[in-house]
Scaffold this active site. Sequence first.
Site, mmCIF file in Angstrom:
data_model
loop_
_atom_site.group_PDB
_atom_site.id
_atom_site.type_symbol
_atom_site.label_atom_id
_atom_site.label_comp_id
_atom_site.label_asym_id
_atom_site.label_seq_id
_atom_site.Cartn_x
_atom_site.Cartn_y
_atom_site.Cartn_z
ATOM 1 N N TYR A 50 0.821 -1.215 0.000
ATOM 2 C CA TYR A 50 0.000 0.000 0.000
ATOM 3 C C TYR A 50 0.855 1.266 0.000
ATOM 4 C CZ TYR A 50 -3.713 -3.230 1.525
ATOM 5 O OH TYR A 50 -4.587 -4.273 1.634
ATOM 6 N N LEU A 190 -17.546 -4.053 0.932
ATOM 7 C CA LEU A 190 -18.677 -3.313 0.383
ATOM 8 C C LEU A 190 -18.772 -3.446 -1.135
ATOM 9 C CD1 LEU A 190 -18.396 -0.097 2.578
ATOM 10 C CD2 LEU A 190 -19.924 -2.047 2.889
ATOM 11 N N LYS A 231 -13.108 0.427 4.328
ATOM 12 C CA LYS A 231 -12.186 1.558 4.261
ATOM 13 C C LYS A 231 -12.928 2.800 3.809
ATOM 14 C CE LYS A 231 -10.868 -0.122 -0.302
ATOM 15 N NZ LYS A 231 -9.885 -0.894 -1.046
#
Length: 277
Positions: A50, A190, A231
């Site tokens: 990341y 999600l 997130k």
Amino acid sequence: MSTPQITLNDGRSIPQIGTGTWPLTETEVPSVVATAIEVGYRHIDTAAAYGNERGVGVGIRRSGLSRDALFVTTKIGNDHHGRKQTRQALEESLRRLGDDHVDLALIHWPMPQVGKYVETWETLIDLQQEGKAGSIGVSNFRPEHLDRIIRSTGVTPAVNQIEVNPVVAHRELRKATRARGIAIESWSPLGPSTNLLQDDTVGAIATRLGKTPAQVILRWHVEHGLIVIPKSASAERLRQNFEIFGFTLEADDNAALDGLDRGTPAFYSAQLAGDQN
């Protein structure tokens, strides 16, 4: 609000909800992490890939909360498989985080085309014994990958972090993972690539319950016994995503959400097969 805990197969506990940090940059992530901790999150997920571990460490220190009160996860990158490389990777992650240990270290992808994920797992076992990782696990591992490292070392991963949401439910992989005594952690919970938040079924349940679509989906994860790491860079959405423990879904709601499953995206199958990095 306290966070429910999931007990792992090594006897340690992990908060059932955490905050993800991809694709936040080094400059964006400190304030998001500090806000998440202020909201009540105690589980922070990052990875070497990341490129924001240093900022995550800044955010943790900025929060003022004792490090012992937090659960921090990072991941060994695809270019660091192998004994020497894995040790170097975790030690570099710790330096960037400004910490002497993480609570969970994961192999980010099995990378079967490289052929070193057993060595990488053996090295994580050593690093755990040295106190540099509280628990160790994997991410995006299929049953055959799990079986190989378990058979080779006698050590079962504590966690397999995989893509899970109602549209990409991975029922068989979840079943196989649980059959081996491994907790499942959902990334992309999600389903941003699936338009799940705009789905009519989700929307109808959310309207009836007076909740947001995201809260309904995250509650689905909780009721399926999954660890979940949504997130968001928005303070309001961080708060909303955390407020999922004061209501329940009806059996018909869960059945309707289960019915959204459309299978595995092609890109994910390719990653698991080792066709991509």
